[in-house]
Structure formats: structure tokens, C-alpha cells
Write a protein that holds these residues in place. Structure first.
Motif, PDB file in Angstrom:
ATOM      1  N   GLY A 128     -11.690  -3.835  -3.806  1.00 26.45           N
ATOM      2  CA  GLY A 128     -11.734  -3.350  -2.649  1.00 26.45           C
ATOM      3  C   GLY A 128     -10.852  -3.634  -1.546  1.00 26.45           C
ATOM      4  N   SER A 129      -9.611  -3.988  -1.887  1.00 23.80           N
ATOM      5  CA  SER A 129      -8.481  -4.437  -0.982  1.00 23.80           C
ATOM      6  C   SER A 129      -7.841  -3.210  -0.867  1.00 23.80           C
ATOM      7  N   ALA A 130      -7.594  -2.058  -1.766  1.00 25.96           N
ATOM      8  CA  ALA A 130      -6.607  -1.229  -1.356  1.00 25.96           C
ATOM      9  C   ALA A 130      -6.879  -0.160  -2.359  1.00 25.96           C
ATOM     10  N   VAL A 131      -6.312   0.925  -2.263  1.00 28.39           N
ATOM     11  CA  VAL A 131      -6.058   2.148  -3.426  1.00 28.39           C
ATOM     12  C   VAL A 131      -4.826   1.927  -3.974  1.00 28.39           C
ATOM     13  N   LEU A 132      -4.974   1.815  -5.491  1.00 32.70           N
ATOM     14  CA  LEU A 132      -3.781   1.599  -6.165  1.00 32.70           C
ATOM     15  C   LEU A 132      -3.241   3.037  -6.861  1.00 32.70           C
ATOM     16  N   VAL A 133      -1.738   3.136  -6.272  1.00 36.22           N
ATOM     17  CA  VAL A 133      -1.124   4.394  -6.611  1.00 36.22           C
ATOM     18  C   VAL A 133       0.049   3.825  -7.660  1.00 36.22           C
ATOM     19  N   MET A 134       0.009   4.619  -8.523  1.00 36.51           N
ATOM     20  CA  MET A 134       1.060   4.583  -9.454  1.00 36.51           C
ATOM     21  C   MET A 134       2.305   5.760  -9.101  1.00 36.51           C
ATOM     22  N   THR A 135       3.466   5.328  -8.956  1.00 38.49           N
ATOM     23  CA  THR A 135       4.552   6.247  -8.822  1.00 38.49           C
ATOM     24  C   THR A 135       5.509   5.971  -9.995  1.00 38.49           C
ATOM     25  N   VAL A 136       6.606   6.884 -10.121  1.00 39.98           N
ATOM     26  CA  VAL A 136       7.520   6.761 -11.160  1.00 39.98           C
ATOM     27  C   VAL A 136       8.448   5.536 -10.796  1.00 39.98           C
ATOM     28  N   ASP A 137       8.846   5.340  -9.698  1.00 41.12           N
ATOM     29  CA  ASP A 137       9.904   4.350  -9.221  1.00 41.12           C
ATOM     30  C   ASP A 137       9.095   3.036  -9.108  1.00 41.12           C
ATOM     31  N   GLY A 138       7.767   2.914  -8.361  1.00 38.72           N
ATOM     32  CA  GLY A 138       7.231   1.859  -8.227  1.00 38.72           C
ATOM     33  C   GLY A 138       8.262   0.885  -7.092  1.00 38.72           C
ATOM     34  N   ALA A 139       8.752   1.647  -6.177  1.00 35.41           N
ATOM     35  CA  ALA A 139       9.557   0.963  -5.118  1.00 35.41           C
ATOM     36  C   ALA A 139       8.684   0.178  -4.084  1.00 35.41           C
ATOM     37  N   ALA A 140       9.180  -0.714  -3.784  1.00 31.54           N
ATOM     38  CA  ALA A 140       8.287  -1.704  -2.803  1.00 31.54           C
ATOM     39  C   ALA A 140       8.044  -0.615  -1.238  1.00 31.54           C
ATOM     40  N   GLY A 141       9.155  -0.004  -0.793  1.00 36.40           N
ATOM     41  CA  GLY A 141       8.863   0.949   0.457  1.00 36.40           C
ATOM     42  C   GLY A 141       7.814   1.934   0.522  1.00 36.40           C
ATOM     43  N   GLU A 142       7.418   2.392  -0.848  1.00 35.92           N
ATOM     44  CA  GLU A 142       6.532   3.463  -1.234  1.00 35.92           C
ATOM     45  C   GLU A 142       5.239   3.238  -0.668  1.00 35.92           C
ATOM     46  N   ALA A 143       4.871   1.844  -0.981  1.00 35.51           N
ATOM     47  CA  ALA A 143       3.447   1.348  -0.557  1.00 35.51           C
ATOM     48  C   ALA A 143       3.355   1.544   1.026  1.00 35.51           C
ATOM     49  N   GLU A 144       4.315   1.211   1.788  1.00 37.63           N
ATOM     50  CA  GLU A 144       4.313   1.016   3.304  1.00 37.63           C
ATOM     51  C   GLU A 144       4.413   2.374   3.699  1.00 37.63           C
ATOM     52  N   ARG A 145       4.940   3.268   3.345  1.00 35.58           N
ATOM     53  CA  ARG A 145       5.109   4.552   3.938  1.00 35.58           C
ATOM     54  C   ARG A 145       3.771   5.380   3.361  1.00 35.58           C
ATOM     55  N   LEU A 146       3.103   5.104   2.306  1.00 36.12           N
ATOM     56  CA  LEU A 146       1.882   5.833   1.785  1.00 36.12           C
ATOM     57  C   LEU A 146       0.806   5.219   2.826  1.00 36.12           C
ATOM     58  N   SER A 147       0.835   3.918   3.259  1.00 34.11           N
ATOM     59  CA  SER A 147      -0.218   3.122   3.886  1.00 34.11           C
ATOM     60  C   SER A 147      -0.059   3.687   5.287  1.00 34.11           C
ATOM     61  N   ASP A 148       1.235   3.816   5.683  1.00 38.37           N
ATOM     62  CA  ASP A 148       1.434   4.450   6.989  1.00 38.37           C
ATOM     63  C   ASP A 148       0.830   5.722   7.293  1.00 38.37           C
ATOM     64  N   HIS A 149       1.243   6.478   6.278  1.00 38.92           N
ATOM     65  CA  HIS A 149       0.557   7.916   6.269  1.00 38.92           C
ATOM     66  C   HIS A 149      -0.877   7.876   6.392  1.00 38.92           C
ATOM     67  N   TYR A 150      -1.690   7.285   5.619  1.00 36.72           N
ATOM     68  CA  TYR A 150      -3.041   7.445   5.408  1.00 36.72           C
ATOM     69  C   TYR A 150      -3.706   6.325   6.382  1.00 36.72           C
ATOM     70  N   ARG A 151      -3.200   5.506   7.011  1.00 36.12           N
ATOM     71  CA  ARG A 151      -3.480   4.597   7.759  1.00 36.12           C
ATOM     72  C   ARG A 151      -4.838   3.754   7.031  1.00 36.12           C
ATOM     73  N   LYS A 152      -4.658   3.387   5.774  1.00 39.77           N
ATOM     74  CA  LYS A 152      -5.428   2.763   4.920  1.00 39.77           C
ATOM     75  C   LYS A 152      -4.298   1.934   4.020  1.00 39.77           C
TER      76      LYS A 152
END
Length: 180
Positions: A128-152
């Protein structure tokens, strides 16, 4: 006239059915993996707003139930599954909330592709800590961008969804993995 034994057996069967246990269910003294499905069914049905997930530690013989605080979930589960080693831990999001967020992320795959993030899959985290998202790159900044966009909270891992091949038998039922 029915015997007292038959009446008692009938009363026990009715009580077990009313409480959701089937005759022959053995949750008393059960290993956590044996009780997990019953626990999960109860929590998804009665505690969907709080329930996040279950993690089994088979070597230790324990089940950890992740839930958001604020309900009688712990008491009900402890009472119903008293002979199972169950622990409870707080979750940030319920499974329901994580599934909604997962659907939002997957519905926005084309948007994220246009933003340089190739989303290939998503799903709830069992703790229950987060939604896990798989991306092709798995780059560090992707999580921050997605979290900021959805505010979760979103955690990104490098990966892609893989599908196991299967064949459909003459009866129309999948018959499992095939070798190709």
C-alpha cells in the motif's frame, strides 16, 4: 424424529455458513498461506476502503496485512483467524485507490509516451505504499514526474509486461504455457 446429534450437526453447519466458513475449512492453526485467500476475501468485501494488500513470509510462517488505519479490521481479522500468525502494518493507499490510480496511469500511456516516458505496465504495491509502474527506461526522474502529475506516490521500475503463451483446447479452455 431427528437425533440430537443430527440437529447439532445441522446447527454447526448453519453457523459456519452464516459466518462465511465452509464445513471443512481449517483456519484454526492454519499456515498463513492457507488462510490468505479467506482473509483477502473478507477484507476486499468488508474493508475495501482500508485494505491494501497481504505479504506472506512463508519461512517465518507469518502474514502481514497492510491497511489504512481507521477501522475495526484488525480486531475482526484477529478474532476470525485467531490461530494464524497475522501482523498488521499501515498503508498509505488502499488497494481500491491504487487500482484507480493504475487505471489512470494506463489510460495515459500515450500522453506519457509523448512526454518521453514509455509506460509498459502498472499495478498496486502489496504494502500500500505506492503504485508500481514499469517503464522501458526505469529512470529515476520518471517516478517523480508521475507522482507529481497524479499527486500520489508512484514507484518506477524498469521492465515490460510479458505474456505467457498458451493454447486453447477443443473445449475452448486455455491449456497453459506452450513451447514455441
Amino acid at each position: 424424529m431427528p437425533s440430537k446429534t443430527r440437529i447439532l450437526a445441522l446447527v454447526v453447519a448453519v453457523v459456519l455458513a452464516a459466518t462465511g466458513c465452509a464445513v471443512g475449512d481449517d483456519v484454526g492453526g492454519a499456515r498463513p498461506d492457507q488462510a490468505a485467500e479467506q482473509v483477502e476475501d473478507l477484507l476486499r468485501t468488508r474493508y475495501a476502503r482500508w485494505y491494501a494488500g497481504i505479504i506472506l513470509d512463508e519461512p517465518a510462517g507469518t502474514m502481514t496485512v497492510y491497511r489504512k488505519p481507521g477501522s475495526d479490521l484488525d480486531v475482526v481479522v484477529r478474532n476470525r483467524f485467531a490461530n494464524v500468525d497475522i501482523r498488521f502494518a499501515d498503508a498509505r493507499l488502499s488497494e481500491q485507490e491504487m487500482l484507480v490510480l493504475t487505471e489512470q496511469v494506463m489510460a495515459d500511456v500515450e500522453y506519457w509516451r509523448s512526454e518521453g516516458i514509455a509506460v509498459s505496465g502498472a499495478g498496486p504495491s502489496p504494502d500500500g505504499s505506492a503504485v508500481l509502474v514499469m517503464t522501458v527506461d526505469g529512470a529515476a526522474g520518471e517516478a517523480e514526474r508521475l507522482s507529481d502529475h497524479y499527486r500520489k506516490p508512484i514507484v518506477v521500475e524498469r521492465g515490460s509486461a510479458e505474456f505467457a503463451p498458451f493454447s486453447v483446447g477443443p473445449d475452448g479452455i486455455p491449456s497453459g504455457p506452450t513451447s514455441s
